[in-house]
Write a protein that holds these residues in place. Structure first.
Motif, mmCIF file in Angstrom:
data_model
loop_
_atom_site.group_PDB
_atom_site.id
_atom_site.type_symbol
_atom_site.label_atom_id
_atom_site.label_comp_id
_atom_site.label_asym_id
_atom_site.label_seq_id
_atom_site.Cartn_x
_atom_site.Cartn_y
_atom_site.Cartn_z
ATOM 1 N N THR A 106 42.100 50.793 50.615
ATOM 2 C CA THR A 106 43.023 49.698 50.292
ATOM 3 C C THR A 106 42.252 48.418 49.972
ATOM 4 O O THR A 106 42.661 47.644 49.100
ATOM 5 N N ALA A 107 41.124 48.197 50.642
ATOM 6 C CA ALA A 107 40.297 47.026 50.338
ATOM 7 C C ALA A 107 39.742 47.122 48.928
ATOM 8 O O ALA A 107 39.780 46.144 48.160
ATOM 9 N N LEU A 108 39.237 48.298 48.546
ATOM 10 C CA LEU A 108 38.718 48.486 47.181
ATOM 11 C C LEU A 108 39.837 48.375 46.147
ATOM 12 O O LEU A 108 39.623 47.849 45.053
ATOM 13 N N SER A 109 41.026 48.862 46.499
ATOM 14 C CA SER A 109 42.175 48.710 45.596
ATOM 15 C C SER A 109 42.506 47.234 45.404
ATOM 16 O O SER A 109 42.830 46.794 44.304
ATOM 17 N N GLY A 110 42.438 46.464 46.485
ATOM 18 C CA GLY A 110 42.659 45.024 46.378
ATOM 19 C C GLY A 110 41.605 44.343 45.520
ATOM 20 O O GLY A 110 41.907 43.441 44.742
ATOM 21 N N LEU A 111 40.355 44.797 45.648
ATOM 22 C CA LEU A 111 39.277 44.245 44.820
ATOM 23 C C LEU A 111 39.527 44.532 43.345
ATOM 24 O O LEU A 111 39.418 43.631 42.503
ATOM 25 N N ILE A 112 39.894 45.773 43.031
ATOM 26 C CA ILE A 112 40.170 46.142 41.638
ATOM 27 C C ILE A 112 41.370 45.358 41.112
ATOM 28 O O ILE A 112 41.356 44.857 39.979
ATOM 29 N N GLY A 113 42.405 45.225 41.955
ATOM 30 C CA GLY A 113 43.558 44.412 41.559
ATOM 31 C C GLY A 113 43.179 42.956 41.346
ATOM 32 O O GLY A 113 43.682 42.304 40.423
ATOM 33 N N GLY A 114 42.283 42.439 42.173
ATOM 34 C CA GLY A 114 41.803 41.069 42.010
ATOM 35 C C GLY A 114 41.038 40.881 40.714
ATOM 36 O O GLY A 114 41.187 39.868 40.030
ATOM 37 N N PHE A 115 40.208 41.870 40.358
ATOM 38 C CA PHE A 115 39.510 41.808 39.071
ATOM 39 C C PHE A 115 40.502 41.815 37.913
ATOM 40 O O PHE A 115 40.358 41.059 36.950
ATOM 41 N N ALA A 116 41.499 42.671 37.986
ATOM 42 C CA ALA A 116 42.502 42.742 36.919
ATOM 43 C C ALA A 116 43.262 41.423 36.799
ATOM 44 O O ALA A 116 43.496 40.926 35.690
ATOM 45 N N LEU A 117 43.633 40.843 37.935
ATOM 46 C CA LEU A 117 44.346 39.566 37.919
ATOM 47 C C LEU A 117 43.458 38.450 37.369
ATOM 48 O O LEU A 117 43.914 37.620 36.572
ATOM 49 N N SER A 118 42.186 38.431 37.759
ATOM 50 C CA SER A 118 41.299 37.382 37.252
ATOM 51 C C SER A 118 41.084 37.535 35.744
ATOM 52 O O SER A 118 40.997 36.534 35.033
ATOM 53 N N GLN A 119 41.030 38.772 35.251
ATOM 54 C CA GLN A 119 40.928 38.998 33.800
ATOM 55 C C GLN A 119 42.169 38.462 33.093
ATOM 56 O O GLN A 119 42.070 37.797 32.072
ATOM 57 N N ALA A 120 43.346 38.767 33.638
ATOM 58 C CA ALA A 120 44.592 38.303 33.022
ATOM 59 C C ALA A 120 44.678 36.777 33.032
ATOM 60 O O ALA A 120 45.070 36.157 32.042
ATOM 61 N N LEU A 121 44.323 36.174 34.156
ATOM 62 C CA LEU A 121 44.377 34.708 34.252
ATOM 63 C C LEU A 121 43.350 34.059 33.333
ATOM 64 O O LEU A 121 43.609 33.009 32.739
ATOM 65 N N GLY A 122 42.175 34.661 33.220
ATOM 66 C CA GLY A 122 41.116 34.099 32.394
ATOM 67 C C GLY A 122 41.362 34.212 30.904
ATOM 68 O O GLY A 122 40.779 33.486 30.110
ATOM 69 N N ARG A 123 42.226 35.131 30.497
ATOM 70 C CA ARG A 123 42.493 35.328 29.062
ATOM 71 C C ARG A 123 43.701 34.561 28.563
ATOM 72 O O ARG A 123 44.070 34.682 27.407
ATOM 73 N N ARG A 124 44.326 33.783 29.425
ATOM 74 C CA ARG A 124 45.445 32.963 28.975
ATOM 75 C C ARG A 124 44.930 31.944 27.963
ATOM 76 O O ARG A 124 43.845 31.381 28.140
ATOM 77 N N PRO A 125 45.697 31.684 26.906
ATOM 78 C CA PRO A 125 45.231 30.742 25.869
ATOM 79 C C PRO A 125 44.867 29.364 26.413
ATOM 80 O O PRO A 125 43.875 28.779 25.988
ATOM 81 N N ASP A 126 45.633 28.843 27.363
ATOM 82 C CA ASP A 126 45.305 27.514 27.888
ATOM 83 C C ASP A 126 44.001 27.529 28.673
ATOM 84 O O ASP A 126 43.240 26.561 28.650
ATOM 85 N N SER A 127 43.695 28.644 29.347
ATOM 86 C CA SER A 127 42.432 28.756 30.081
ATOM 87 C C SER A 127 41.259 28.787 29.117
ATOM 88 O O SER A 127 40.233 28.143 29.336
ATOM 89 N N LEU A 128 41.403 29.568 28.049
ATOM 90 C CA LEU A 128 40.320 29.685 27.072
ATOM 91 C C LEU A 128 40.099 28.374 26.330
ATOM 92 O O LEU A 128 38.967 27.988 26.066
ATOM 93 N N GLU A 129 41.182 27.689 25.997
ATOM 94 C CA GLU A 129 41.058 26.442 25.239
ATOM 95 C C GLU A 129 40.332 25.369 26.041
ATOM 96 O O GLU A 129 39.526 24.615 25.509
ATOM 97 N N ARG A 130 40.581 25.314 27.339
ATOM 98 C CA ARG A 130 39.933 24.311 28.190
ATOM 99 C C ARG A 130 38.431 24.551 28.313
ATOM 100 O O ARG A 130 37.681 23.647 28.637
ATOM 101 N N LEU A 131 37.985 25.800 28.071
ATOM 102 C CA LEU A 131 36.566 26.125 28.204
ATOM 103 C C LEU A 131 35.783 25.973 26.902
ATOM 104 O O LEU A 131 34.590 26.253 26.873
ATOM 105 N N ASN A 132 36.437 25.533 25.833
ATOM 106 C CA ASN A 132 35.718 25.335 24.578
ATOM 107 C C ASN A 132 34.702 24.208 24.722
ATOM 108 O O ASN A 132 35.043 23.118 25.181
#
Length: 173
Positions: free
Chosen positions: A122-148
């Motif tokens: 369950t801990a590893l599942s949470g880690l994988i879910g955390g990676f997936a969530l961080s990928q989704a949050l990081g690919r939002r257009p407003d997130s990417l635009e702020r990092l230009n």
């Protein structure tokens, strides 16, 4: 890519770095960020895990495009900046969200009364879910635009020849 202009009157704290101009067109300029590593100048180079890991993984060149509104020339060094708060936010998303997922999975498995192996799963599942969530949050257009990155100034006012630029010959124009 959305280009961001920097208004120096706003006094937004920026993290600065230098980059080489690789190629120039009417509208765009391609840059390669200079690698900045303390490895090599540190006293602990032989016993440092970061130094060993960087030698094993090699150096990754970071290349990106900006609007050519500053009359760039190939081989020139320029100073670029990224918003300090945007970089901090991206770091939190990239590192803390997966760790929180790991911790939530571990605590959840333990509180559910799972045995040790199931709690680890369950801990590893949470880690994988955390990676997936961080990928989704990081690919939002407003997130990417702020990092230009934005152009700030020329570095030292020195212009080098394109042959001195640290790139492979296929990326110059």
């Amino acid at each position: 890519m959305t280009d961001v202009s920097y208004d120096s009157d706003l006094h937004i704290p920026l993290v600065e770095g230098t980059a080489w101009v690789l190629a120039v067109s009417e509208e765009s300029v391609w840059l390669q960020a200079e690698s900045q590593s303390a490895c090599g100048s540190c006293q602990s180079t032989k016993s440092c895990g970061v130094s060993t890991l960087s030698k094993f993984l090699g150096r990754k060149d970071v290349r990106f495009r900006l609007n050519n509104d500053f009359d760039a020339r190939p081989g020139e060094r320029v100073v670029i900046g990224i918003s300090q708060s945007a970089l901090l936010g991206a770091s939190i998303i990239a590192y803390m969200v997966p760790v929180l997922g790991l911790m939530i999975g571990a605590v959840g498995g333990s509180l559910a009364g799972f045995n040790e192996l199931a709690t680890v799963v369950t801990a590893l599942s949470g880690l994988i879910g955390g990676f997936a969530l961080s990928q989704a949050l990081g690919r939002r257009p407003d997130s990417l635009e702020r990092l230009n990155p934005v152009f700030l100034r020329r570095a030292d006012g020195i212009v080098f020849s394109a042959e001195d630029c640290p790139s492979d010959s296929g990326s110059r124009s």
